[in-house]
Design a protein around this motif. Structure first.
Motif, PDB file in Angstrom:
ATOM      1  N   VAL A 161      38.891  48.929  32.335  1.00  0.00           N
ATOM      2  CA  VAL A 161      37.861  47.902  32.438  1.00  0.00           C
ATOM      3  C   VAL A 161      37.389  47.842  33.891  1.00  0.00           C
ATOM      4  O   VAL A 161      37.892  48.571  34.748  1.00  0.00           O
ATOM      5  CB  VAL A 161      38.389  46.537  31.963  1.00  0.00           C
ATOM      6  CG1 VAL A 161      38.693  46.570  30.470  1.00  0.00           C
ATOM      7  CG2 VAL A 161      39.631  46.122  32.738  1.00  0.00           C
ATOM      8  N   LYS A 162      36.422  46.964  34.143  1.00  0.00           N
ATOM      9  CA  LYS A 162      35.818  46.926  35.481  1.00  0.00           C
ATOM     10  C   LYS A 162      36.840  46.640  36.581  1.00  0.00           C
ATOM     11  O   LYS A 162      36.690  47.084  37.714  1.00  0.00           O
ATOM     12  CB  LYS A 162      34.713  45.868  35.514  1.00  0.00           C
ATOM     13  CG  LYS A 162      33.522  46.202  34.616  1.00  0.00           C
ATOM     14  CD  LYS A 162      32.494  45.088  34.644  1.00  0.00           C
ATOM     15  CE  LYS A 162      31.312  45.413  33.741  1.00  0.00           C
ATOM     16  NZ  LYS A 162      30.299  44.323  33.709  1.00  0.00           N
ATOM     17  N   GLY A 163      37.888  45.884  36.257  1.00  0.00           N
ATOM     18  CA  GLY A 163      38.867  45.518  37.275  1.00  0.00           C
ATOM     19  C   GLY A 163      40.054  46.445  37.371  1.00  0.00           C
ATOM     20  O   GLY A 163      40.993  46.166  38.114  1.00  0.00           O
ATOM     21  N   THR A 164      40.026  47.563  36.660  1.00  0.00           N
ATOM     22  CA  THR A 164      41.175  48.483  36.664  1.00  0.00           C
ATOM     23  C   THR A 164      41.153  49.353  37.919  1.00  0.00           C
ATOM     24  O   THR A 164      40.332  50.250  38.046  1.00  0.00           O
ATOM     25  CB  THR A 164      41.156  49.392  35.422  1.00  0.00           C
ATOM     26  OG1 THR A 164      41.143  48.584  34.244  1.00  0.00           O
ATOM     27  CG2 THR A 164      42.387  50.295  35.400  1.00  0.00           C
ATOM     28  N   SER A 165      42.075  49.098  38.817  1.00  0.00           N
ATOM     29  CA  SER A 165      42.130  49.875  40.060  1.00  0.00           C
ATOM     30  C   SER A 165      43.106  51.037  39.976  1.00  0.00           C
ATOM     31  O   SER A 165      42.982  51.996  40.746  1.00  0.00           O
ATOM     32  CB  SER A 165      42.509  48.964  41.231  1.00  0.00           C
ATOM     33  OG  SER A 165      43.708  48.266  40.923  1.00  0.00           O
ATOM     34  N   GLY A 166      44.082  50.952  39.062  1.00  0.00           N
ATOM     35  CA  GLY A 166      45.058  52.019  39.004  1.00  0.00           C
ATOM     36  C   GLY A 166      45.707  52.162  37.636  1.00  0.00           C
ATOM     37  O   GLY A 166      45.739  51.209  36.841  1.00  0.00           O
ATOM     38  N   ILE A 167      46.154  53.369  37.354  1.00  0.00           N
ATOM     39  CA  ILE A 167      46.960  53.650  36.163  1.00  0.00           C
ATOM     40  C   ILE A 167      48.229  54.317  36.683  1.00  0.00           C
ATOM     41  O   ILE A 167      48.172  55.421  37.229  1.00  0.00           O
ATOM     42  CB  ILE A 167      46.212  54.573  35.182  1.00  0.00           C
ATOM     43  CG1 ILE A 167      44.935  53.883  34.671  1.00  0.00           C
ATOM     44  CG2 ILE A 167      47.111  54.965  34.014  1.00  0.00           C
ATOM     45  CD1 ILE A 167      44.065  54.783  33.805  1.00  0.00           C
ATOM     46  N   LEU A 168      49.351  53.624  36.543  1.00  0.00           N
ATOM     47  CA  LEU A 168      50.594  54.083  37.159  1.00  0.00           C
ATOM     48  C   LEU A 168      51.640  54.413  36.100  1.00  0.00           C
ATOM     49  O   LEU A 168      51.856  53.637  35.165  1.00  0.00           O
ATOM     50  CB  LEU A 168      51.138  52.994  38.097  1.00  0.00           C
ATOM     51  CG  LEU A 168      50.137  52.442  39.132  1.00  0.00           C
ATOM     52  CD1 LEU A 168      50.795  51.358  39.986  1.00  0.00           C
ATOM     53  CD2 LEU A 168      49.575  53.554  40.008  1.00  0.00           C
ATOM     54  N   ALA A 169      52.277  55.559  36.288  1.00  0.00           N
ATOM     55  CA  ALA A 169      53.315  56.013  35.355  1.00  0.00           C
ATOM     56  C   ALA A 169      54.625  56.122  36.136  1.00  0.00           C
ATOM     57  O   ALA A 169      54.814  57.058  36.921  1.00  0.00           O
ATOM     58  CB  ALA A 169      52.928  57.366  34.746  1.00  0.00           C
ATOM     59  N   PHE A 170      55.519  55.155  35.942  1.00  0.00           N
ATOM     60  CA  PHE A 170      56.743  55.066  36.728  1.00  0.00           C
ATOM     61  C   PHE A 170      57.937  55.636  35.967  1.00  0.00           C
ATOM     62  O   PHE A 170      58.060  55.460  34.749  1.00  0.00           O
ATOM     63  CB  PHE A 170      57.047  53.611  37.072  1.00  0.00           C
ATOM     64  CG  PHE A 170      56.081  53.015  38.070  1.00  0.00           C
ATOM     65  CD1 PHE A 170      55.518  53.784  39.072  1.00  0.00           C
ATOM     66  CD2 PHE A 170      55.740  51.680  37.994  1.00  0.00           C
ATOM     67  CE1 PHE A 170      54.646  53.242  39.991  1.00  0.00           C
ATOM     68  CE2 PHE A 170      54.865  51.124  38.901  1.00  0.00           C
ATOM     69  CZ  PHE A 170      54.311  51.908  39.908  1.00  0.00           C
ATOM     70  N   ASP A 171      58.830  56.269  36.726  1.00  0.00           N
ATOM     71  CA  ASP A 171      60.089  56.709  36.124  1.00  0.00           C
ATOM     72  C   ASP A 171      61.175  55.658  36.392  1.00  0.00           C
ATOM     73  O   ASP A 171      60.910  54.609  36.990  1.00  0.00           O
ATOM     74  CB  ASP A 171      60.484  58.090  36.650  1.00  0.00           C
ATOM     75  CG  ASP A 171      60.751  58.093  38.157  1.00  0.00           C
ATOM     76  OD1 ASP A 171      60.866  56.989  38.751  1.00  0.00           O
ATOM     77  OD2 ASP A 171      60.838  59.180  38.744  1.00  0.00           O
ATOM     78  N   THR A 172      62.385  55.938  35.959  1.00  0.00           N
ATOM     79  CA  THR A 172      63.461  54.943  36.073  1.00  0.00           C
ATOM     80  C   THR A 172      63.818  54.633  37.520  1.00  0.00           C
ATOM     81  O   THR A 172      64.245  53.531  37.845  1.00  0.00           O
ATOM     82  CB  THR A 172      64.715  55.456  35.350  1.00  0.00           C
ATOM     83  OG1 THR A 172      65.024  56.763  35.835  1.00  0.00           O
ATOM     84  CG2 THR A 172      64.484  55.519  33.848  1.00  0.00           C
ATOM     85  N   VAL A 173      63.636  55.614  38.415  1.00  0.00           N
ATOM     86  CA  VAL A 173      63.952  55.381  39.830  1.00  0.00           C
ATOM     87  C   VAL A 173      62.987  54.353  40.412  1.00  0.00           C
ATOM     88  O   VAL A 173      63.378  53.449  41.170  1.00  0.00           O
ATOM     89  CB  VAL A 173      63.867  56.704  40.630  1.00  0.00           C
ATOM     90  CG1 VAL A 173      64.058  56.443  42.119  1.00  0.00           C
ATOM     91  CG2 VAL A 173      64.909  57.688  40.123  1.00  0.00           C
ATOM     92  N   GLU A 174      61.716  54.461  40.078  1.00  0.00           N
ATOM     93  CA  GLU A 174      60.714  53.528  40.620  1.00  0.00           C
ATOM     94  C   GLU A 174      60.861  52.129  40.019  1.00  0.00           C
ATOM     95  O   GLU A 174      60.598  51.136  40.679  1.00  0.00           O
ATOM     96  CB  GLU A 174      59.313  54.071  40.329  1.00  0.00           C
ATOM     97  CG  GLU A 174      58.993  55.331  41.126  1.00  0.00           C
ATOM     98  CD  GLU A 174      57.719  55.999  40.656  1.00  0.00           C
ATOM     99  OE1 GLU A 174      57.648  56.337  39.459  1.00  0.00           O
ATOM    100  OE2 GLU A 174      56.807  56.162  41.468  1.00  0.00           O
ATOM    101  N   VAL A 175      61.261  52.082  38.767  1.00  0.00           N
ATOM    102  CA  VAL A 175      61.394  50.777  38.118  1.00  0.00           C
ATOM    103  C   VAL A 175      62.654  50.068  38.610  1.00  0.00           C
ATOM    104  O   VAL A 175      62.621  48.891  38.980  1.00  0.00           O
ATOM    105  CB  VAL A 175      61.421  50.944  36.588  1.00  0.00           C
ATOM    106  CG1 VAL A 175      61.752  49.622  35.925  1.00  0.00           C
ATOM    107  CG2 VAL A 175      60.079  51.479  36.108  1.00  0.00           C
ATOM    108  N   ALA A 176      63.758  50.802  38.641  1.00  0.00           N
ATOM    109  CA  ALA A 176      65.028  50.273  39.173  1.00  0.00           C
ATOM    110  C   ALA A 176      65.331  48.891  38.628  1.00  0.00           C
ATOM    111  O   ALA A 176      65.561  47.940  39.365  1.00  0.00           O
ATOM    112  CB  ALA A 176      64.991  50.258  40.705  1.00  0.00           C
TER     113      ALA A 176
END
Length: 509
Positions: A356-371
């Motif tokens: 949508v108009k306000g979507t600045s990013g699409i992020l795909a995190f792995d388990t290390v980043e989520v922690a």
């Protein structure tokens, strides 16, 4: 400056946190332009305020840039066709929201021609009346592209009425992983500066202060070169610190003035816009083109080819991911999907949600980043207090909220919380403080709505009682009047009969 800010200022470490920014190598990759997908999904609610109202029918053919849903109310924004094609449906689709609930949308099948409607631009925006610029921005559906998605025309018109003197441009992009604003400033600095000058003309502000975090040296150089020769546009590098891009923090850093806790930037003569918004505004006014696409950062450890991609609004995230090279290992290590930044963005249930108009990013995190870690009891370390950019006491507020003492939480500044996530980020016990505050605000909003409904119901009941009493009174008065009229008629008749009888008796005598 509030007491807590003054206290922390005295300590020399005012506010915020310093997470690893994770912006490179995505920020250094050239922008890729994604082809138009076969089908676009366009939610009617892509902005703050009232949803747009569809004005097209299923089967109707439209051209690129054609109005397909009009704004409703004072705070709203229209939706335009991102490409030419045929309206396939007006239905419900999955919202780009953690709830996974649906929302109304228009589905558009592309015809492959990508044919524009007739455009009406303007060669000299500075010859236009400021109100006319506001109208053009409103009709183009431009909203804040920093994430808030507030209709830009409402801000411009409000700033003009409030007679603001300073335009603060947000080029901070303090959210980790995101680099779309950085990339725009590197590649389209001249257009952004032109848009800023149009904003100055539209608002009446005298100077624009462009705040850019110092972890974007290429953007700073590009913007300084583009602004050379325009004294009213000043490029101001600011320290990289989260949430530097928050409105009140950026204003205070750039102007030295603090926005009152219960006030707005306009109260101190300031208006804030995003650098991406300035470019969209410039395109709307000079070229007559509505907002139908935007730059989106694809990033995270699971992304095969991180970078920035120009995407049509309404494109599914899964198609953006596929265009960007897909996920590593076919997504087997994927632990979290996020739209926006990791601090204030939204976790989404699957990739079949639209940009949508306000979507600045699409992020795909792995388990290390989520922690992820189970929360432990508070150890009263005060880290959250030190990190809070608003000078609040997160641990005390969360304690009140756990006991449903919402009034006490409000007294501690709950309504000033900007939900930036700094408190939860630094909490060694991993207490989900932001979730407490979001829950409390939602509960308070529900209570306010319930009170409004109760007041409205009470008012309607009182009005009904008054109406019944008035009708009963009017009925009694009408009955009394008719009775009096009947009695008067009977008396008159009796008098007439008596008179006639007396006259007859007189003649007989």
């Amino acid at each position: 400056m509030g007491f807590m800010n003054l206290f922390k200022h005295f300590l020399g470490d005012d506010w915020g946190v310093h997470p690893d920014d994770h912006k490179r190598p995505a920020a250094d990759q050239p922008v890729r332009v994604m082809p138009v997908p076969a089908r676009l999904y366009l939610p009617l609610q892509q902005h703050l305020g009232g949803p747009a109202r569809p004005i097209v029918l299923v089967g109707q053919k439209v051209k690129k840039g054609e109005l397909i849903a009009e704004a409703q109310g004072m705070v709203s924004a229209p939706i335009h066709a991102p490409t030419s094609g045929t309206v396939a449906a007006v239905t419900e689709i999955t919202a780009p929201h953690p709830s996974g609930l649906t929302l109304p949308a228009i589905i558009l099948d592309a015809d492959g021609a990508d044919e524009w409607i007739e455009l009406h631009g303007c060669d000299d925006p500075f010859a236009l009346d400021p109100a006319e610029i506001g109208k053009r921005v409103a009709s183009a559906g431009v909203v804040g592209l920093g994430g808030a998605a507030f209709p830009s025309a409402v801000k411009l018109i409000g700033a003009s009425k409030a007679k603001v003197t300073t335009l603060v441009m947000n080029g901070g992009e303090c959210e980790p992983y995101l680099s779309c604003d950085d990339r725009l400033m590197r590649d389209a600095a001249a257009g952004i500066v032109d848009g800023i000058r149009i904003m100055l003309h539209a608002t009446g502000a005298k100077v624009a202060l462009v705040g850019i975090e110092d972890n974007k040296p290429e953007a700073i150089v590009a913007m300084q070169a583009a602004a050379a020769g325009f004294d009213s546009v000043q490029i101001r590098p600011v320290p990289a610190r989260y949430p530097m891009g928050s409105e009140k923090q950026l204003i205070q850093v750039l102007t030295g003035i603090e926005v009152p806790a219960d006030g707005r930037p306009a109260d101190i003569g300031v208006i804030v816009h995003n650098v991406g918004t300035a470019l969209a505004l410039r395109t709307a006014v000079r070229d007559g083109k509505p907002l139908i696409s935007r730059l989106v950062t694809v990033n995270g450890n699971c992304a095969s080819q991180p970078g920035n991609i120009e995407v049509r609004v309404g494109t599914l995230a899964e198609e953006v991911i596929a265009f960007a090279g897909g996920l590593k290992g076919d997504g087997l290590g994927l632990a979290r999907r996020v739209m926006g930044g990791p601090m204030m963005g939204m976790q989404i249930p699957h990739w079949r949600v639209p940009v949508v108009k306000g979507t600045s990013g699409i992020l795909a995190f792995d388990t290390v980043e989520v922690a992820e870690q189970e929360p432990n009891p508070c150890i009263r370390c005060g880290s959250c207090v030190k990190a809070c950019p608003m000078g609040l006491l997160p641990l005390e507020m969360s304690s009140r909220i756990r006991n449903e003492a919402y009034g006490e939480a409000i007294d501690l500044g709950l309504k000033d919380c900007i939900a930036c996530g700094c408190c939860a980020y630094v909490c060694p016990s991993k207490i989900p403080l932001v979730q407490y505050f979001v829950h409390a605000k939602g509960e308070l909003a529900a209570q306010d709505r319930a009170k409004l409904r109760g007041d409205a119901t009470k008012k309607l009941a009182l009005q009904r009682q008054e109406r019944l009493e008035r009708e009963a009174r009017e009925k009694a008065e009408a009955n009394a009047k008719r009775k009096a009229e009947r009695e008067a008629a009977a008396a008159a008749k009796a008098a007439a009969e008596a008179a006639a009888k007396a006259e007859t008796q007189g003649e007989s005598a």
